[in-house]
Scaffold this active site. Sequence first.
Site, PDB file in Angstrom:
ATOM      1  N   CYS A   1      10.232   1.652   1.984  1.00  0.00           N
ATOM      2  CA  CYS A   1      11.153   0.567   2.334  1.00  0.00           C
ATOM      3  C   CYS A   1      12.594   1.035   2.415  1.00  0.00           C
ATOM      4  O   CYS A   1      13.377   0.500   3.206  1.00  0.00           O
ATOM      5  CB  CYS A   1      11.028  -0.563   1.317  1.00  0.00           C
ATOM      6  SG  CYS A   1       9.416  -1.368   1.287  1.00  0.00           S
TER       7      CYS A   1
ATOM      8  N   GLU B   1      11.015  -8.049  -2.233  1.00  0.00           N
ATOM      9  CA  GLU B   1      11.596  -6.919  -1.522  1.00  0.00           C
ATOM     10  C   GLU B   1      10.893  -6.817  -0.184  1.00  0.00           C
ATOM     11  O   GLU B   1       9.677  -6.604  -0.135  1.00  0.00           O
ATOM     12  CB  GLU B   1      11.451  -5.602  -2.282  1.00  0.00           C
ATOM     13  CG  GLU B   1      12.191  -4.479  -1.568  1.00  0.00           C
ATOM     14  CD  GLU B   1      11.953  -3.110  -2.149  1.00  0.00           C
ATOM     15  OE1 GLU B   1      11.280  -2.302  -1.470  1.00  0.00           O
ATOM     16  OE2 GLU B   1      12.419  -2.851  -3.275  1.00  0.00           O
TER      17      GLU B   1
ATOM     18  N   TRP C   1       0.798  -1.221   0.000  1.00  0.00           N
ATOM     19  CA  TRP C   1       0.000   0.000   0.000  1.00  0.00           C
ATOM     20  C   TRP C   1       0.830   1.270   0.000  1.00  0.00           C
ATOM     21  O   TRP C   1       0.309   2.349  -0.298  1.00  0.00           O
ATOM     22  CB  TRP C   1      -0.894   0.026   1.252  1.00  0.00           C
ATOM     23  CG  TRP C   1      -0.169  -0.331   2.514  1.00  0.00           C
ATOM     24  CD1 TRP C   1      -0.150  -1.557   3.120  1.00  0.00           C
ATOM     25  CD2 TRP C   1       0.655   0.520   3.315  1.00  0.00           C
ATOM     26  NE1 TRP C   1       0.633  -1.523   4.254  1.00  0.00           N
ATOM     27  CE2 TRP C   1       1.142  -0.252   4.399  1.00  0.00           C
ATOM     28  CE3 TRP C   1       1.025   1.867   3.240  1.00  0.00           C
ATOM     29  CZ2 TRP C   1       1.983   0.264   5.375  1.00  0.00           C
ATOM     30  CZ3 TRP C   1       1.874   2.394   4.212  1.00  0.00           C
ATOM     31  CH2 TRP C   1       2.343   1.591   5.262  1.00  0.00           C
ATOM     32  N   ASN C   2       2.097   1.207   0.322  1.00  0.00           N
ATOM     33  CA  ASN C   2       2.822   2.450   0.590  1.00  0.00           C
ATOM     34  C   ASN C   2       3.193   3.227  -0.670  1.00  0.00           C
ATOM     35  O   ASN C   2       3.245   4.452  -0.654  1.00  0.00           O
ATOM     36  CB  ASN C   2       4.069   2.174   1.436  1.00  0.00           C
ATOM     37  CG  ASN C   2       5.047   1.245   0.749  1.00  0.00           C
ATOM     38  OD1 ASN C   2       4.668   0.243   0.145  1.00  0.00           O
ATOM     39  ND2 ASN C   2       6.330   1.554   0.848  1.00  0.00           N
TER      40      ASN C   2
ATOM     41  N   LYS D   1      -2.325  -8.341  -7.752  1.00  0.00           N
ATOM     42  CA  LYS D   1      -3.099  -8.308  -6.524  1.00  0.00           C
ATOM     43  C   LYS D   1      -2.613  -7.096  -5.719  1.00  0.00           C
ATOM     44  O   LYS D   1      -1.587  -7.152  -5.040  1.00  0.00           O
ATOM     45  CB  LYS D   1      -2.900  -9.616  -5.745  1.00  0.00           C
ATOM     46  CG  LYS D   1      -3.945  -9.836  -4.640  1.00  0.00           C
ATOM     47  CD  LYS D   1      -3.571  -9.062  -3.418  1.00  0.00           C
ATOM     48  CE  LYS D   1      -4.627  -9.180  -2.327  1.00  0.00           C
ATOM     49  NZ  LYS D   1      -4.425  -8.175  -1.260  1.00  0.00           N
ATOM     50  N   PRO D   2      -3.340  -5.946  -5.796  1.00  0.00           N
ATOM     51  CA  PRO D   2      -2.939  -4.783  -5.016  1.00  0.00           C
ATOM     52  C   PRO D   2      -3.325  -4.953  -3.549  1.00  0.00           C
ATOM     53  O   PRO D   2      -4.143  -5.804  -3.200  1.00  0.00           O
ATOM     54  CB  PRO D   2      -3.722  -3.640  -5.663  1.00  0.00           C
ATOM     55  CG  PRO D   2      -4.958  -4.299  -6.197  1.00  0.00           C
ATOM     56  CD  PRO D   2      -4.531  -5.686  -6.615  1.00  0.00           C
ATOM     57  N   ASP D   3      -2.751  -4.115  -2.704  1.00  0.00           N
ATOM     58  CA  ASP D   3      -3.112  -4.157  -1.291  1.00  0.00           C
ATOM     59  C   ASP D   3      -4.565  -3.748  -1.107  1.00  0.00           C
ATOM     60  O   ASP D   3      -5.122  -2.953  -1.875  1.00  0.00           O
ATOM     61  CB  ASP D   3      -2.204  -3.217  -0.502  1.00  0.00           C
ATOM     62  CG  ASP D   3      -2.398  -3.363   0.995  1.00  0.00           C
ATOM     63  OD1 ASP D   3      -1.766  -4.247   1.580  1.00  0.00           O
ATOM     64  OD2 ASP D   3      -3.207  -2.604   1.557  1.00  0.00           O
TER      65      ASP D   3
ATOM     66  N   GLU E   1      11.750  -2.651  12.024  1.00  0.00           N
ATOM     67  CA  GLU E   1      11.348  -1.590  11.105  1.00  0.00           C
ATOM     68  C   GLU E   1      10.081  -0.913  11.636  1.00  0.00           C
ATOM     69  O   GLU E   1       9.063  -1.561  11.853  1.00  0.00           O
ATOM     70  CB  GLU E   1      11.106  -2.182   9.721  1.00  0.00           C
ATOM     71  CG  GLU E   1      10.809  -1.170   8.647  1.00  0.00           C
ATOM     72  CD  GLU E   1      10.611  -1.828   7.285  1.00  0.00           C
ATOM     73  OE1 GLU E   1      10.934  -1.190   6.277  1.00  0.00           O
ATOM     74  OE2 GLU E   1      10.135  -2.978   7.244  1.00  0.00           O
TER      75      GLU E   1
ATOM     76  N   GLY F   1       6.718  -6.355   0.287  1.00  0.00           N
ATOM     77  CA  GLY F   1       5.949  -6.303   1.521  1.00  0.00           C
ATOM     78  C   GLY F   1       6.812  -6.618   2.719  1.00  0.00           C
ATOM     79  O   GLY F   1       8.041  -6.464   2.688  1.00  0.00           O
TER      80      GLY F   1
END
Length: 516
Positions: free
Chosen positions: A290, A256, A159-160, A183-185, A388, A234
């Site tokens: 990220c 990633e 989503w970011n 497949k998007p968030d 994180e 993600g």
Amino acid sequence: MATTAATRGDGRLTHLSRLVTTTGERERRAVEAPWTGERIGSVPECTPDDVEVALERAREAGEAWAARPVAERTAVLERFAELVTDRREELLDLLGTEAGKARRDAYDEILAVAGEARYYADTAGDVLAEESREGALGPLTRATVRHEPRGVVGLIAPWNYPFVLTAADAVPALVAGNAVVLKPDEHTPFVAARALELFREAGLPEDVLQIVTGDGAALGEPLIAGSDYVSFTGSREAGRAVASLAGEHLVDCSLELGGKNPMLVLDDADLGTAVRGAIRGAFANAGQLCVGIERIYVDQSRYEPFLERFVDATEGLELGARHGMDVDVGSLSSGDQLERVRAHVEDARERGATVETGGRARPDVGPYVYEPTVLTGVEPGMEPYREETFGPVVAVYPVADTDEAVERANDTDYGLNAAVFTDDRERGRAVAARIEAGTVNVNDAWAAAMGSIDAPQGGIKESGIGVRHGREGLLKYTDSRSVLVQRGGPIALPDWVPGRLYERVAGTLLRFGDRL
């Protein structure tokens, strides 16, 4: 909230949800605006059956797409880049409304997507061209390598950065000749759907790119099992699950998985430059990136003046949950993300860390807005020391010298991105070579790495597998196939040659084969 065509109520967004692949009526999942907490639309809650249909449609359409000349595929990318440029105001509004981005941060996405589409439009023809390689017996063996599309790529996006990590990640997969099932968030499906509209308007055949929406736990396994390659961005925990499923089904993948990224301020660094880099590195996209900076190690000779100037600059940032270029730091994406950030800061505070500035949620600005926060005295055992945070929170530490800075920078399970600030660029390059990260920026925090599209960008250690960008980011979506044409028949001595002579020939090849 702006009232452009992209964001005016549920009608426009409901239209976008019709681009989702379904095989019948489905329950709806509400999508909210982080700036207000209000519902802005809904999308279908897809099922594994929907994923299978999307894969089937993509596979069928992908055969014709792969058969097209590369020049026709790159022409689609060129037109797509033009459309992104022309529709940027609409896309900026949508990124603000759905993802809570400050407009400055939303521009990063527009620039990145258009830039990547143009880059691969310019380079894909050469990268994908058949290559000649050295054969077994020099001129007697003609070796060629073809780069063929894998088939259907399953793309699982977070989503970011919902435009970059859907549209830009789809670009190299598509130009390589693959079909894509995206497949998007759950929080940002409409940006992905708008990207699909623009791809189709640019000339991409209708079924080559499919979208499925809904719960990742329910849709992940059928998507991975039915794909020929999987690209995932993600969390580390989710990445492990994706890798496990990919291994079970013998599907190659790239992952990633985030980072706890360090920044080093050496004893000769220009403090003004370092502070600007730290502000950009730690607080862009409200810290939700990220490659963002979460740890800053400052030579003790510069620590106090750096910290003072950094805190002053942080306190001068403008918070906002609205459109407009006057906002420096926007909203976090959701209540869950706000709670994670708040928990990290409170844990550090309760265990003895100092909040130099920030450290508060700001519901007066927006329901999920959190102040840019600078911590000192963060020690092992505190939540933000190793984990994180993924928010506008950064810890600053004094170090005795460069060796200690490098040692502490490398003291992490992650290895995605890092930054070194120094007035001596060659010294910076030497220090960068000692840091265990997939990308290291000298006198920049992360934009140099993300913007250098010709150079691969990815993580090492637990930050992931594989890269994006560059020829490497295109070739990962292909199978390399070799064809060897031998002149004069098979490479083998005739049956009548005695064994002793065979041994002499083999011995000569072992000793001098590379010089013959």
